[in-house]
Design an enzyme around this catalytic site. Structure first.
Site, PDB file in Angstrom:
ATOM      1  N   ASN A  18      -6.490  -6.093   4.002  1.00  0.00           N
ATOM      2  CA  ASN A  18      -5.339  -6.610   3.789  1.00  0.00           C
ATOM      3  C   ASN A  18      -5.180  -7.682   3.152  1.00  0.00           C
ATOM      4  O   ASN A  18      -6.737  -8.466   2.920  1.00  0.00           O
ATOM      5  CB  ASN A  18      -5.138  -7.360   5.855  1.00  0.00           C
ATOM      6  N   ASP A  56      -4.388  -2.191   3.474  1.00  0.00           N
ATOM      7  CA  ASP A  56      -4.409  -2.495   2.431  1.00  0.00           C
ATOM      8  C   ASP A  56      -5.333  -0.727   2.239  1.00  0.00           C
ATOM      9  O   ASP A  56      -5.371   0.610   1.328  1.00  0.00           O
ATOM     10  CB  ASP A  56      -4.217  -2.523   1.133  1.00  0.00           C
ATOM     11  N   ALA A  63       0.723  -1.339  -0.059  1.00  0.00           N
ATOM     12  CA  ALA A  63       0.176  -0.125  -0.135  1.00  0.00           C
ATOM     13  C   ALA A  63       0.909   1.360   0.000  1.00  0.00           C
ATOM     14  O   ALA A  63       0.578   2.656  -0.787  1.00  0.00           O
ATOM     15  CB  ALA A  63      -1.449   0.169   1.527  1.00  0.00           C
ATOM     16  N   GLN A  78       3.900 -14.433  -1.227  1.00  0.00           N
ATOM     17  CA  GLN A  78       4.584 -12.824  -0.494  1.00  0.00           C
ATOM     18  C   GLN A  78       5.090 -13.718   0.532  1.00  0.00           C
ATOM     19  O   GLN A  78       6.091 -12.063   0.789  1.00  0.00           O
ATOM     20  CB  GLN A  78       3.237 -11.686  -0.614  1.00  0.00           C
TER      21      GLN A  78
END
Length: 381
Positions: free
Chosen positions: A263, A253, A66, A212
């Protein structure tokens, strides 16, 4: 047409990962990104010479997170302005590249407003482009400063909630220097605890569907010499049950006005587990991630990713028999339908605290968030 190319780069050291930078070679200004789709196998820079290239990098997650998306959006507007492209078109395309992270549109808007203000004041196109670049650089610097303040506030909160140190912290997705102008959001708190000798173990969710956590958070933890262990997302429940988690640290985010947090998908189940096991669940995010115009969690647009990210494994750096370089290796039958939201939404009643650079909100309420945003505006002014 999107114009970008890749170039290899030297190792930048364990704590200085240039996730994004503005560069001015003789052939003209460019935005240079550390291509996060190539990590951890290799560090390769992606050089974007126009806004469409940056849009593509955002959509493919070469640049992500973000706060960093806000910086990228601002630099993208500046790049269009400096190179003489239509700033309005670039701003529209950049802001729409990914819908959930509010920082992206905020960064785009900040640079575009600076550009327009310079024109309205009688400046020429060159002066307006310079104003947009100045705004982007200011946002980049401010995010680095915010990261440091969040790390300090988050560590102080951990010490308050868990006196004595020896923290065992679970984190989800990636929230370090790869998503920030500084050292990150939630990961920056864990890193501060590590440097203070108070982090016993960082539990790293692999974070489906794009891994990630496995690819990026583990990469950053290793580079910083942190004690960490990788786990599958579905193993988090047994980890809680065995009493091995002292706190959960995640990023955001978008934070709605009521305190609902969007998120990376998989965050909401962690919040439920933390609530049941009486473990603090802490969100760490800059004030720019708070969106007063989104009233509640149900109003947050959740990005849906392509199904092949779930039904295939892509390993562009690892040649395998029968698979083209950069192609997907099927892990599900051909034609399988996949539900692949990029994010989920955690309601405020499951959140122990929201840590920002301007202060900590706990309990999380709409009134407390509004007060924090008002304070932030006063500080900025």
């Amino acid at each position: 047409m999107a114009d970008h190319y890749a170039q290899s780069r030297e190792d930048s050291g364990p704590t200085e990962i240039p996730a994004i930078r503005w560069h001015e070679p003789p052939e003209g200004p460019v935005v240079v990104l550390l291509d996060q789709t190539r990590l951890p196998a290799e560090e390769v820079e992606l050089v974007c010479t126009d806004a469409p290239a940056l849009v593509e990098a955002i959509r493919t997650l070469a640049v992500r997170g973000a706060p960093l998306l806000g910086i990228a959006g601002a630099y993208g507007v500046a790049l269009a302005a400096v190179r003489g492209f239509d700033v309005g078109d670039a701003a529209r395309d950049l802001a729409g590249a990914r819908p959930t992270a509010v920082n992206l549109s905020a960064g785009v808007r900040r640079a575009q407003e600076a550009h327009q203000a310079a024109l309205s004041a009688g400046g020429d196109q060159e002066a307006a482009a310079a104003a947009a670049l100045t705004a982007a650089r200011a946002l980049h610097r401010e995010d680095a400063e915010a990261s440091a303040r969040m790390a300090g506030r988050g560590l102080a909160l951990l010490d308050e909630l868990l006196p004595g140190g020896g923290h065992r912290v679970l984190t989800h997705c990636n929230t370090g220097a790869l998503v920030s102008g500084g050292e990150g959001t939630a990961f920056a708190v864990a890193l501060a605890a590590h440097r203070a000798g108070q982090l016993r173990r960082l539990w790293v969710d692999e974070t489906r569907p794009l891994l990630q956590g496995a690819r990026l958070t583990a990469y950053e933890a290793a580079r910083n010499g942190m004690a960490y262990t990788l786990l599958t997302d579905s193993a988090a429940g047994s980890l809680f049950a065995s009493g091995e988690v002292d706190a959960v640290l995640v990023g955001a985010d978008r934070i709605a006005a009521d305190g609902s947090v969007a998120n990376k998908v998989g965050t909401y189940p962690l919040a439920v587990l933390a609530k049941y096991h009486h473990v603090p669940f802490i969100v760490v995010a800059p004030v720019t991630s708070i969106d007063p115009d989104t009233p509640d969690g149900a109003s947050i647009e959740v990005e849906q990713r392509p199904g092949h990210e779930v039904t295939e494994i892509t390993a562009p750096q690892v040649p395998m028999a029968g698979a083209e370089s950069g192609g997907g290796i099927p892990v599900a039958p051909l034609g399988t339908q996949a539900y692949n939201p990029a994010f989920d939404v955690t309601p405020p009643e499951l959140i122990t605290a929201i840590v920002t650079e301007e202060g900590v909100v706990s309990p999380v309420t709409a009134e407390a968030l509004a007060e924090l945003c008002d304070l932030s505006r006063q500080v900025t002014i």
